[in-house]
Design a protein around this motif. Sequence first.
Motif, PDB file in Angstrom:
ATOM      1  N   ALA A  61       4.323   7.943   4.078  1.00  0.00           N
ATOM      2  CA  ALA A  61       3.994   6.865   3.144  1.00  0.00           C
ATOM      3  C   ALA A  61       3.546   7.427   1.800  1.00  0.00           C
ATOM      4  CB  ALA A  61       2.906   5.974   3.736  1.00  0.00           C
ATOM      5  N   ARG A  64       6.542   8.678  -0.206  1.00  0.00           N
ATOM      6  CA  ARG A  64       7.328   7.601  -0.801  1.00  0.00           C
ATOM      7  C   ARG A  64       6.588   6.919  -1.940  1.00  0.00           C
ATOM      8  NH1 ARG A  64      11.634   4.634   2.905  1.00  0.00           N
ATOM      9  NH2 ARG A  64      12.510   4.531   0.802  1.00  0.00           N
ATOM     10  N   ALA A  65       5.253   6.871  -1.851  1.00  0.00           N
ATOM     11  CA  ALA A  65       4.470   6.209  -2.898  1.00  0.00           C
ATOM     12  C   ALA A  65       4.098   7.153  -4.032  1.00  0.00           C
ATOM     13  CB  ALA A  65       3.210   5.596  -2.300  1.00  0.00           C
ATOM     14  N   THR A 208       7.839   1.401   0.886  1.00  0.00           N
ATOM     15  CA  THR A 208       6.463   1.162   0.472  1.00  0.00           C
ATOM     16  C   THR A 208       5.538   1.785   1.511  1.00  0.00           C
ATOM     17  OG1 THR A 208       6.240  -0.907   1.727  1.00  0.00           O
ATOM     18  CG2 THR A 208       7.157  -1.062  -0.515  1.00  0.00           C
ATOM     19  N   PRO A 209       4.246   1.934   1.210  1.00  0.00           N
ATOM     20  CA  PRO A 209       3.334   2.438   2.238  1.00  0.00           C
ATOM     21  C   PRO A 209       3.369   1.616   3.522  1.00  0.00           C
ATOM     22  CG  PRO A 209       2.281   2.525   0.102  1.00  0.00           C
ATOM     23  CD  PRO A 209       3.590   1.805  -0.099  1.00  0.00           C
ATOM     24  N   ARG A 211       5.982   0.174   4.681  1.00  0.00           N
ATOM     25  CA  ARG A 211       7.281   0.388   5.320  1.00  0.00           C
ATOM     26  C   ARG A 211       7.859   1.728   4.860  1.00  0.00           C
ATOM     27  NH1 ARG A 211      10.033  -3.635   7.517  1.00  0.00           N
ATOM     28  NH2 ARG A 211      12.025  -3.066   6.568  1.00  0.00           N
ATOM     29  N   PRO A 212       7.213   2.839   5.262  1.00  0.00           N
ATOM     30  CA  PRO A 212       7.666   4.142   4.762  1.00  0.00           C
ATOM     31  C   PRO A 212       9.040   4.556   5.268  1.00  0.00           C
ATOM     32  CG  PRO A 212       5.976   4.414   6.437  1.00  0.00           C
ATOM     33  CD  PRO A 212       6.021   2.960   6.112  1.00  0.00           C
ATOM     34  N   GLY A 463      -3.033   0.414   4.247  1.00  0.00           N
ATOM     35  CA  GLY A 463      -1.804  -0.065   3.640  1.00  0.00           C
ATOM     36  C   GLY A 463      -0.619  -0.072   4.562  1.00  0.00           C
TER      37      GLY A 463
END
Length: 485
Positions: A61, A64-65, A208-209, A211-212, A463
Amino acid sequence: MDLTEHGDLPRVWTVLGAETGLLEGIRYERGDGPGLPARLPVMELARTSVAAAALAAAELAAVRAGGPAPRVRVSDGAVAAAFVSERLVRLDGRAWAAFDPLSRFWRTGDGRLRTHANYPHHRARLLAALGLPDGAPVAAVAAVLGGRRAVEVEEAVYAAGGLAVAVRDVRQWAAHPQGALVPGRPPLTLERSDGPGRRPVPFPAAGTPARPCAGLRVLDLTRVLAGPVATRTLALLGAEVLRLDSPHLPESQEAHNDTGPGKRSAVLDLASRAGRRTFDELLAGADVVVSGYRPGALDRFGLSPAELAARRPGLVVARLSAWGRYGPWRGRRGFDSLVQAATGIALLEGTDSEPGALPAQALDHGTGYLLAAGVLRALTERHRDGRGALVEAALTETAHWLVHDLGRDGTTGPDGPADPDGPADPGGPADPGGPANRDRWTSTVDGPLGRLRYARSPVAYEGGPADWTRPPGRWGTDAPAWSGD
């Protein structure tokens, strides 16, 4: 950094090639709900395997963020409930009767035997090996087994394609040609693919955090129970998980109600030309393939890790087995209950007169979360250098980890198993169907099959996802295609 509160997690995390500094972000909520009391440290196994999966998810996560890894929360209550998820699931109030009457311990002429007959074809093969007609009652089976040696029946049933193992103690398993190969192996392995000069593989922009794994596609070639637990976790994190089963093998809808949230399920005949063509098309769009069939079962279809990696560079392949991919039992089928019986766990958890069992199918669930952790770490590394990976785990290796490596207060260790008369692993009384579990650690949703109650995932971080985005549907009825294709 003091790592003592993390138990054996630092070793698992190091095997996965990760930085131990991330362990500082874990908060444990010990004793906040029903536990998994046992003589062996089952709660420690459960807590550690879930923590590994949650930490790997939090790391992904963060990648990706583009920020720091969110803090991980490991709740004993949520973990314990998840480890008995198959006993908590209800469809319109109906529980899943997971075990067939012929799946049990039996007295033999010289000891005990454990059988597994939950699938119709396994039950038929067991009875055939014993010279009994299909549908023979428990009493008839008991009469036959009472006059035969356990190891003799073990070999005869496996030769017939069924499942049975003699109940052994820890020392007998250590001296067995298969058991002797297990010590020294970690609970799982992660081996990166060779591929110098490959470029990083960027993630889809939609992640997103919460939905990594969004935008990532997972081919799920697994059956009860460890593999589906792993892929259920990837589905929670946003991956598109497509489970594929043979139309010639029966599957339990009740099992799918437990492990199918967030997934789609299709049947595909790999022995047919059309089925192979469809699989090739699916593989071309896959990021991960998870296989839970016995070693060698899929190789004849060209689905060995080396062949998959050659056809799909950068692919993450995860494989699990019951007995390991080595030794004389490498090609044998197996389930959690059989591994418990063979490795000495059943005798450690039993009484002087009868073998017993762990308070959950902990080898299955623990191995499933470890496998998910390995896949998530491999995806993080693939993002950086474009290389795929092979992640492997086996129920016997998880069993050895439980008996020999996870002990606390001197109850277990490398020199011996848990003291059968010693204290149980702490955590309070297990009550998987009680109101506390039902209200705090489960959710209820109206789905295509009815009103479903299920255990929530214990994989939690700041998150992160609160639940799966869809309930399980009817097994095997989805199209064998990726969404949007």
